[in-house]
Design an enzyme around this catalytic site. Structure first.
Site, PDB file in Angstrom:
ATOM      1  N   LYS A 114      11.198   7.440   6.916  1.00  0.00           N
ATOM      2  CA  LYS A 114      12.627   7.345   6.591  1.00  0.00           C
ATOM      3  C   LYS A 114      13.335   8.599   7.093  1.00  0.00           C
ATOM      4  CE  LYS A 114      13.891   5.482   2.592  1.00  0.00           C
ATOM      5  NZ  LYS A 114      13.954   5.288   1.119  1.00  0.00           N
TER       6      LYS A 114
HETATM    7  C1  E4P Z   1      15.923   3.196  -0.705  1.00  0.00           C
HETATM    8  O1  E4P Z   1      14.728   3.382  -0.752  1.00  0.00           O
HETATM    9  C2  E4P Z   1      16.828   4.256  -1.243  1.00  0.00           C
HETATM   10  O2  E4P Z   1      16.248   5.542  -1.043  1.00  0.00           O
HETATM   11  C3  E4P Z   1      17.120   4.062  -2.705  1.00  0.00           C
HETATM   12  O3  E4P Z   1      17.233   2.678  -3.008  1.00  0.00           O
HETATM   13  C4  E4P Z   1      18.383   4.798  -3.059  1.00  0.00           C
HETATM   14  O4  E4P Z   1      18.771   4.438  -4.361  1.00  0.00           O
HETATM   15  P1  E4P Z   1      19.929   5.274  -5.134  1.00  0.00           P
HETATM   16  O5  E4P Z   1      21.223   5.041  -4.387  1.00  0.00           O
HETATM   17  O6  E4P Z   1      19.944   4.689  -6.528  1.00  0.00           O
HETATM   18  O7  E4P Z   1      19.508   6.736  -5.085  1.00  0.00           O
END
Ligand code: E4P
Length: 256
Positions: A106
């Site tokens: 990522k």
């Molecule tokens: C996906 O893996 C994202 O990192 C995650 O869903 C982000 O969620 P948040 O917006 O609640 O931090």
């Protein structure tokens, strides 16, 4: 690829995968042992909630669970830098260290990060371009070679009420539709499909079970879900009613 259109969205018959959005080993094992998830996504904030250890050690424990219950499913781990060279170094280290074929790295979307996303993709490393909040971010990431583009459903919606959105609207960078996560997701899916771009949409930042439904109907290939929503996703009071009725009726028959 067969496409079934549902309402105004388009859902391919072999999509709507559910991933678990967690770095917690107990939550991950509970999900993997039930077989309904087809991937695990983590991020630095999720990792920071876990007992302190080395990054490699904790991700290694996640991989142990994957290999025990569902070998070969997707795992996304996120870099923790904004420096392109450091991102490249971390990504290449993760790929070599974990040696897991279905590992995606990522990397957040950004002008500088696009250089790294292209380099990693050109080198055969699967990139999950994350923190995407707009149609243009997702398409640029996909065109740079990202295998996945992660749209943050909850944060896209939140953005519409935040003061930073005002100047963007005034200079016509965005309008109100760009803060509707369903519109953004449907638009990205349509542009990927019409351009025959193989990237898949992962919708994250889920805030409710309805968000899971809406993201799927908007055309997300994958919805990555915080495990706190799994119980509500699988439960229904009418299910409990009918099963109790069946068991009561059958017990009565057995006793007759
Ligand atoms: C996906 O893996 C994202 O990192 C995650 O869903 C982000 O969620 P948040 O917006 O609640 O931090």
């Amino acid at each position: 690829m067969r496409h079934d259109s549902v309402e105004s969205g388009v859902i391919s018959s072999n999509h709507m995968k559910i991933f678990i959005d967690s770095a917690n080993l107990v939550e991950i094992e509970e999900a993997l042992s039930r077989g309904f998830v087809q991937g695990v996504t983590t991020n630095p904030s999720l990792l920071s909630k876990e007992p302190k250890t080395s990054f490699e050690t904790h991700v290694g424990k996640i991989l142990d669970l994957i290999n025990r219950y569902q070998p070969g499913i997707h795992l996304s781990v996120e870099v923790f830098s904004r420096d392109p060279e450091e991102i490249l170094k971390q990504a290449e280290h993760f790929k070599k260290h974990f040696n897991y074929p279905n590992l995606s790295i990522k990397v957040q979307i950004g002008w500088n990060e696009l250089v790294t996303i292209k380099k990693l993709s050109d080198n055969g490393i699967s990139v999950n371009c994350t923190a995407c909040m707009s149609i243009t971010q997702a398409i640029m990431a996909a065109r740079a070679g990202a295998k996945y583009v992660s749209l943050f459903w909850g944060r896209i919606r939140d953005g519409g009420a935040e003061s930073e959105s005002v100047p963007l609207r005034e200079r016509k960078a965005f309008d109100y539709k760009d803060f509707d996560p369903a519109f953004v997701t449907k638009s990205v899916r349509a542009l990927l499909d019409v351009g025959s771009i193989p990237s898949e949409i992962i919708v994250g930042s889920i805030r409710s079970v309805m968000d899971v439904r809406d993201a799927a109907l908007a055309g997300a290939h994958i919805v990555t879900v915080p495990p706190k929503f799994f119980q509500d996703m699988v439960s229904h009071f009418k299910t409990d009613q009918v099963v109790n009725q069946f068991l009561t009726d059958f017990s009565g028959w057995l006793a007759s």
